[in-house]
Design a protein around this motif. Structure first.
Motif, PDB file in Angstrom:
ATOM      1  N   GLU A   1      25.560 -62.186 -27.238  1.00 39.21           N
ATOM      2  CA  GLU A   1      26.046 -61.499 -26.035  1.00 39.21           C
ATOM      3  C   GLU A   1      27.296 -60.667 -26.339  1.00 39.21           C
ATOM      4  O   GLU A   1      27.396 -59.509 -25.922  1.00 39.21           O
ATOM      5  CB  GLU A   1      26.351 -62.509 -24.931  1.00 39.21           C
ATOM      6  CG  GLU A   1      26.733 -61.854 -23.617  1.00 39.21           C
ATOM      7  CD  GLU A   1      26.991 -62.864 -22.524  1.00 39.21           C
ATOM      8  OE1 GLU A   1      27.864 -62.588 -21.692  1.00 39.21           O
ATOM      9  OE2 GLU A   1      26.340 -63.938 -22.517  1.00 39.21           O
ATOM     10  N   ALA A   2      28.230 -61.236 -27.078  1.00 37.46           N
ATOM     11  CA  ALA A   2      29.453 -60.506 -27.434  1.00 37.46           C
ATOM     12  C   ALA A   2      29.113 -59.301 -28.310  1.00 37.46           C
ATOM     13  O   ALA A   2      29.694 -58.216 -28.143  1.00 37.46           O
ATOM     14  CB  ALA A   2      30.432 -61.427 -28.152  1.00 37.46           C
ATOM     15  N   PHE A   3      28.190 -59.463 -29.233  1.00 39.51           N
ATOM     16  CA  PHE A   3      27.754 -58.399 -30.130  1.00 39.51           C
ATOM     17  C   PHE A   3      27.153 -57.251 -29.313  1.00 39.51           C
ATOM     18  O   PHE A   3      27.537 -56.080 -29.479  1.00 39.51           O
ATOM     19  CB  PHE A   3      26.724 -58.975 -31.102  1.00 39.51           C
ATOM     20  CG  PHE A   3      26.395 -58.111 -32.277  1.00 39.51           C
ATOM     21  CD1 PHE A   3      27.105 -58.222 -33.461  1.00 39.51           C
ATOM     22  CD2 PHE A   3      25.342 -57.209 -32.227  1.00 39.51           C
ATOM     23  CE1 PHE A   3      26.782 -57.452 -34.570  1.00 39.51           C
ATOM     24  CE2 PHE A   3      25.012 -56.439 -33.320  1.00 39.51           C
ATOM     25  CZ  PHE A   3      25.733 -56.548 -34.494  1.00 39.51           C
ATOM     26  N   ALA A   4      26.218 -57.573 -28.419  1.00 40.14           N
ATOM     27  CA  ALA A   4      25.556 -56.558 -27.589  1.00 40.14           C
ATOM     28  C   ALA A   4      26.558 -55.857 -26.674  1.00 40.14           C
ATOM     29  O   ALA A   4      26.492 -54.634 -26.488  1.00 40.14           O
ATOM     30  CB  ALA A   4      24.441 -57.195 -26.771  1.00 40.14           C
ATOM     31  N   ARG A   5      27.480 -56.610 -26.112  1.00 39.23           N
ATOM     32  CA  ARG A   5      28.503 -56.028 -25.229  1.00 39.23           C
ATOM     33  C   ARG A   5      29.389 -55.063 -26.022  1.00 39.23           C
ATOM     34  O   ARG A   5      29.703 -53.960 -25.556  1.00 39.23           O
ATOM     35  CB  ARG A   5      29.340 -57.120 -24.566  1.00 39.23           C
ATOM     36  CG  ARG A   5      30.311 -56.597 -23.536  1.00 39.23           C
ATOM     37  CD  ARG A   5      31.026 -57.702 -22.768  1.00 39.23           C
ATOM     38  NE  ARG A   5      31.678 -58.666 -23.642  1.00 39.23           N
ATOM     39  CZ  ARG A   5      31.306 -59.938 -23.787  1.00 39.23           C
ATOM     40  NH1 ARG A   5      30.266 -60.411 -23.128  1.00 39.23           N
ATOM     41  NH2 ARG A   5      31.967 -60.749 -24.598  1.00 39.23           N
TER      42      ARG A   5
ATOM     43  N   LYS B   1      22.918 -59.187 -37.985  1.00 40.28           N
ATOM     44  CA  LYS B   1      22.289 -59.826 -36.833  1.00 40.28           C
ATOM     45  C   LYS B   1      23.148 -61.019 -36.438  1.00 40.28           C
ATOM     46  O   LYS B   1      23.337 -61.942 -37.234  1.00 40.28           O
ATOM     47  CB  LYS B   1      20.879 -60.280 -37.180  1.00 40.28           C
ATOM     48  CG  LYS B   1      20.126 -60.864 -36.001  1.00 40.28           C
ATOM     49  CD  LYS B   1      18.680 -61.059 -36.346  1.00 40.28           C
ATOM     50  CE  LYS B   1      17.820 -61.664 -35.287  1.00 40.28           C
ATOM     51  NZ  LYS B   1      18.324 -61.922 -34.000  1.00 40.28           N
ATOM     52  N   PRO B   2      23.662 -60.985 -35.218  1.00 44.76           N
ATOM     53  CA  PRO B   2      24.542 -62.076 -34.804  1.00 44.76           C
ATOM     54  C   PRO B   2      23.770 -63.369 -34.540  1.00 44.76           C
ATOM     55  O   PRO B   2      22.565 -63.352 -34.282  1.00 44.76           O
ATOM     56  CB  PRO B   2      25.157 -61.552 -33.507  1.00 44.76           C
ATOM     57  CG  PRO B   2      24.110 -60.646 -32.948  1.00 44.76           C
ATOM     58  CD  PRO B   2      23.464 -60.003 -34.152  1.00 44.76           C
ATOM     59  N   SER B   3      24.494 -64.461 -34.597  1.00 40.53           N
ATOM     60  CA  SER B   3      23.893 -65.743 -34.228  1.00 40.53           C
ATOM     61  C   SER B   3      23.644 -65.744 -32.722  1.00 40.53           C
ATOM     62  O   SER B   3      24.175 -64.898 -31.992  1.00 40.53           O
ATOM     63  CB  SER B   3      24.844 -66.887 -34.580  1.00 40.53           C
ATOM     64  OG  SER B   3      26.021 -66.788 -33.789  1.00 40.53           O
ATOM     65  N   GLN B   4      22.869 -66.692 -32.253  1.00 41.26           N
ATOM     66  CA  GLN B   4      22.613 -66.795 -30.814  1.00 41.26           C
ATOM     67  C   GLN B   4      23.913 -66.948 -30.034  1.00 41.26           C
ATOM     68  O   GLN B   4      24.058 -66.376 -28.961  1.00 41.26           O
ATOM     69  CB  GLN B   4      21.708 -67.992 -30.510  1.00 41.26           C
ATOM     70  CG  GLN B   4      20.258 -67.641 -30.426  1.00 41.26           C
ATOM     71  CD  GLN B   4      19.436 -68.822 -29.947  1.00 41.26           C
ATOM     72  OE1 GLN B   4      19.721 -69.968 -30.291  1.00 41.26           O
ATOM     73  NE2 GLN B   4      18.411 -68.541 -29.179  1.00 41.26           N
TER      74      GLN B   4
END
Length: 89
Positions: A43-47, A36-39
């Protein structure tokens, strides 16, 4: 390869979009080293997941084979048998 990423090519019926998405998510988790990425990185993770899923779908659509399609139930049974053997020892 990450054990949670499943082979998606040459199945009847073909891989569903949710399977492609799950494989992309597992790949990004493995490469990034986080489930789970940090806040700040969300966005970069989801992209990355979306782009990898998109490219994976294109790859699966473009691959050709002369082998007969695999049956999902048969492959799942083989995987269960391998897991049972692995964890029995």
């Amino acid at each position: 390869m990450c054990r949670n990423i499943r082979t998606l090519h040459n199945f009847d019926p073909p891989a569903r979009d949710d399977e492609v998405q799950a494989a992309a998510l597992q790949y990004v988790r493995k490469v990034s080293g986080t489930a789970k990425p940090s806040q700040a990185n969300e966005e970069a993770f989801a992209r990355a997941v979306a782009e990898i899923a998109h490219v994976t779908r294109h790859l699966l659509d473009d691959l050709v084979t002369t082998a007969p399609p695999k049956d999902r139930e048969v492959e799942a049974a083989k995987a269960r048998a391998r897991a049972q053997e692995r964890y029995r020892n």
